[in-house]
Motif scaffolding. Structure first.
Motif, PDB file in Angstrom:
ATOM      1  N   ALA A  65      -4.423   6.508  -5.629  1.00 33.66           N
ATOM      2  CA  ALA A  65      -3.408   7.518  -5.950  1.00 33.66           C
ATOM      3  C   ALA A  65      -3.089   7.488  -7.440  1.00 33.66           C
ATOM      4  O   ALA A  65      -2.771   8.511  -8.042  1.00 33.66           O
ATOM      5  N   VAL A  66      -3.163   6.281  -8.029  1.00 33.17           N
ATOM      6  CA  VAL A  66      -2.857   6.156  -9.451  1.00 33.17           C
ATOM      7  C   VAL A  66      -4.003   6.696 -10.306  1.00 33.17           C
ATOM      8  O   VAL A  66      -3.794   7.419 -11.273  1.00 33.17           O
ATOM      9  N   ARG A 120       0.803  -1.211   0.000  1.00 35.13           N
ATOM     10  CA  ARG A 120       0.000   0.000   0.000  1.00 35.13           C
ATOM     11  C   ARG A 120       0.842   1.269   0.000  1.00 35.13           C
ATOM     12  O   ARG A 120       0.451   2.308   0.505  1.00 35.13           O
ATOM     13  N   LYS A 121       2.065   1.155  -0.541  1.00 31.94           N
ATOM     14  CA  LYS A 121       2.911   2.327  -0.726  1.00 31.94           C
ATOM     15  C   LYS A 121       2.283   3.176  -1.817  1.00 31.94           C
ATOM     16  O   LYS A 121       2.152   4.374  -1.713  1.00 31.94           O
ATOM     17  N   VAL A 122       1.895   2.459  -2.882  1.00 39.47           N
ATOM     18  CA  VAL A 122       1.187   3.109  -3.975  1.00 39.47           C
ATOM     19  C   VAL A 122      -0.211   2.507  -3.996  1.00 39.47           C
ATOM     20  O   VAL A 122      -0.365   1.300  -4.133  1.00 39.47           O
ATOM     21  N   THR A 123      -1.225   3.334  -3.815  1.00 41.73           N
ATOM     22  CA  THR A 123      -2.588   2.808  -3.789  1.00 41.73           C
ATOM     23  C   THR A 123      -3.246   3.032  -5.141  1.00 41.73           C
ATOM     24  O   THR A 123      -2.915   3.982  -5.846  1.00 41.73           O
TER      25      THR A 123
END
Lengths: 354, 302
Positions: A311-312, A305-308
């Motif tokens: 967010a993208v 969940r560093k990049v969700t």
């Protein structure tokens, strides 16, 4: 008179012995140079110390060395300053990096530096017909290249170039600054050809990692990295060169994403840097391959969940009113007419000009 | 202490744990963050490469917004790249009244204007110069005893030295070591601490980029570091997010956790690793903390 201790890196490749450090204590006035100290050590204690020098006035570029880990001209560094900057009061002098050592403090400039300089065709290819008398140019069209003309070919920037450290084929800061000297010269006839060549070369202008090492290294204020950025600007904007290294695509994508969102949208930047400046870039083969290659990183980033996904899919964006202000700035300064650049090296600072 | 706070883009994008951990440590250090929500991307050097005037105008707008913030004359960022890119623009803007006036014209519609001489500091500089190492030491709840930390600065915050105000009175290129020690940790010296992570060329020369990251990480492993700490989220992307790819390029296992500066400070101030978002990293910081007890340092791995 004061006493200073030098710690010199000694190495003779022909001897078969490993490099070693050797200390000598010399006596000189504190404002004298590290070069004079080395020459005194050579005269008084050991005539076999290898050092290359000539003018002793910071103009011939012969005595480039590393002093306390930083590249500089030995003749251009005061002893008191060098002693103060050293970690233990002993002035450490070693040969420059990124080039093979011939002996002690002398490196093989031919093997690296001069080969790269020749790589960029370091002479003027004049427009034809050549005028019978002087070639007259307006001052403002050439003042900009005086910064790269200040280069004395000492190799200090080559010594510490971090891109060259991992990619020895990188053309490098000195040679690229030299290339700008001709790309920025209105009398030269091959601007496009030079830029196309340097943009398409995988070890050319887009191989610079923007680390500022060469700017700090240069004893003459040439700022080679700034010249590399000028080469990129000219290649992209004045000549429309789209290179195979994604240099142009990355820059265009970055600049246009900030115009669109006001903030950087990393999820879009990566595919557009490969596939071109469009929201459809991620579906192009060039982008698809890279995204596939990066799968181990992307999968882990999503998993942790560093990049969700949110967010993208829904990137951060400035409020409408601020975005409009950003767009107005873009419209005023970008893409229209002539591009201005304020260069402190050329214009100076208010306080210096008073 | 009140600051006009510029978090940057990446700290709110691909490294959300950075922005989050800054918000966690701020009250414990009595830093009041007034976020510059209206400011734009600094350009990360890329907009300046494209058109220096455009980058100068966008950042002049950010500086003007910071100067409008009531009750503080200080702007703070948490990104080495923002620091360097903004310092470059500020250097040009501060050099010439005429140039500044020309750039300010582009901000006039909003009633904004940048006046020469803003103080813009990365959290790292603020910790040492404004909060002070003694004060920081006093606030430590959980000293990082026996934790061996390798500093990783990021190019933009250490070069060019004169632009970044690095001198005898402000040895800013050594501050990470001072902070690590103030937090009770041990500094690990290794070759890559002030070198380039490779991020700027990841799309242009991936192999060279990952070789840089892999080499520095490998040097830190060889020097015995438990983890690295960096004030730069872009370095974090290449060193942490891309570490599995860097391992392939340099042909060795690395497994080196990389912490954001506010995370390291937060651990020492007693905040739990989860609250600092450390579970979000690609490389699990298992050598830094015992997740069940939140013990930090040598005991965590042993």
């Amino acid at each position: 008179m004061a006493e200073f201790t030098l710690r010199l890196r000694r190495y003779d490749p022909e001897s078969g012995d490993a490099p070693y450090w050797e200390e000598h204590t010399i006596e000189l006035e504190p404002h004298r140079s590290v070069l004079e100290a080395i020459l005194q050590a050579k005269a008084r204690f050991d005539g076999s110390i290898g050092i290359r020098c000539s003018c002793r006035a910071a103009i011939c570029g012969s005595c480039g060395v590393r002093i306390n880990g930083h590249p500089d001209l030995a003749c251009h560094t005061h002893l008191d300053k060098a002693a103060k900057q050293s970690s233990d009061g002993v002035i450490e002098v070693e040969p420059m990096g990124n080039m093979p050592v011939i002996k002690d403090l002398i490196v093989d400039m031919e093997e690296v530096h001069w080969k790269k300089i020749r790589r960029v065709t370091p002479w003027l290819i004049a427009k034809q017909p050549v005028p019978e008398r002087e070639y007259i140019v307006p001052r403002e069209t050439m003042v900009d290249v005086t910064q790269s003309m200040a280069c004395i070919q000492c190799g200090a920037c080559v010594s510490d170039c971090l891109a060259m450290e991992v990619d020895p084929e990188f053309i490098g800061p000195a040679a690229l600054a030299k290339a700008y000297r001709f790309v920025g010269d209105p009398r030269d006839d091959q601007h496009y050809e030079r830029l196309k060549d340097l943009a398409e070369d995988p070890h050319g202008i887009y191989d610079c990692t923007h680390c500022f090492m060469c700017i700090d290294a240069c004893p003459k204020g040439v700022a080679p990295m700034s010249q590399i950025m000028r080469l990129r600007r000219r290649a992209i904007h004045d000549h429309g060169i789209v290179d195979r290294n994604n240099g142009e695509r990355h820059e265009e994508a970055f600049v246009s994403l900030v115009r669109q969102y006001g903030l950087l949208n990393e999820a879009e930047l990566l595919p557009r840097s490969y596939g071109g400046d469009s929201a459809l870039a991620k579906f192009k083969p060039a982008a698809g391959k890279v995204l596939l290659d990066s799968l181990p990183s992307i999968a882990k980033a999503l998993l942790r969940r560093k990049v969700t996904p949110a967010a993208v899919l829904k990137p951060h964006k400035l409020a409408k009113q601020d975005l409009q202000a950003v767009k107005r700035i873009y419209e005023t300064l970008d893409g229209k007419g002539e591009r201005n650049e304020f260069n402190i090296y050329i214009s100076g600072r208010d306080e210096d000009n008073q | 202490m009140k600051v006009a706070y510029w978090p940057g883009c990446v700290s709110r994008g691909f490294t959300p744990e950075l922005h989050g951990s800054m918000a966690r440590i701020a009250p414990l250090l009595d830093i009041e963050l007034v976020q510059l929500d209206r400011a734009s991307c600094c350009g990360a050097g890329v907009i300046a490469e494209h058109n220096p005037e455009l980058a100068d105008a966008l950042n002049a707008r950010t500086f003007a917004l910071a100067q409008q913030t009531e009750g503080t004359a200080l702007m703070m960022n948490i990104c080495s790249t923002c620091q360097g890119a903004q310092s470059e623009c500020q250097e040009r803007l501060d050099a010439s009244a005429e140039y500044r006036a020309r750039i300010n014209e582009t901000l006039a519609d909003e009633g904004l204007s940048y006046e020469k001489g803003l103080s813009n500091k990365n959290l790292l500089w603020l910790l040492v110069e404004d909060i002070g190492l003694d004060e920081l030491r006093d606030r430590v709840q959980r000293p990082l005893t026996d934790l061996r930390v390798g500093p990783f600065y990021g190019c933009y915050i250490v070069r060019p030295t004169d632009r970044l105000g690095i001198d005898d009175d402000h040895p800013r290129d050594g501050y990470l070591g001072q902070v690590i020690e103030a937090l009770g940790g041990t500094v690990t010296d290794y070759a890559g601490s002030h070198k380039c992570c490779g991020f700027p060329i990841i799309t242009m020369n991936k192999e060279a980029s990952l070789k840089q990251a892999g080499r520095h990480l490998g040097d830190a492993v060889d020097a015995g570091a438990d983890c690295l700490v960096t004030p730069c989220p872009l370095c974090h992307l290449n060193l942490d997010l891309q570490q599995p790819l860097a391992e392939r390029v340099v042909g060795r296992e690395l497994n080196m956790p990389v912490l954001h500066l506010p995370q390291l400070v937060g651990l020492a101030l007693g905040i739990s690793p989860e609250q600092l978002g450390m579970q979000r990293h690609v490389v699990k910081p298992a050598s830094v903390i015992d997740w069940t007890t939140s013990v930090v340092g040598e005991w965590a791995s042993g």
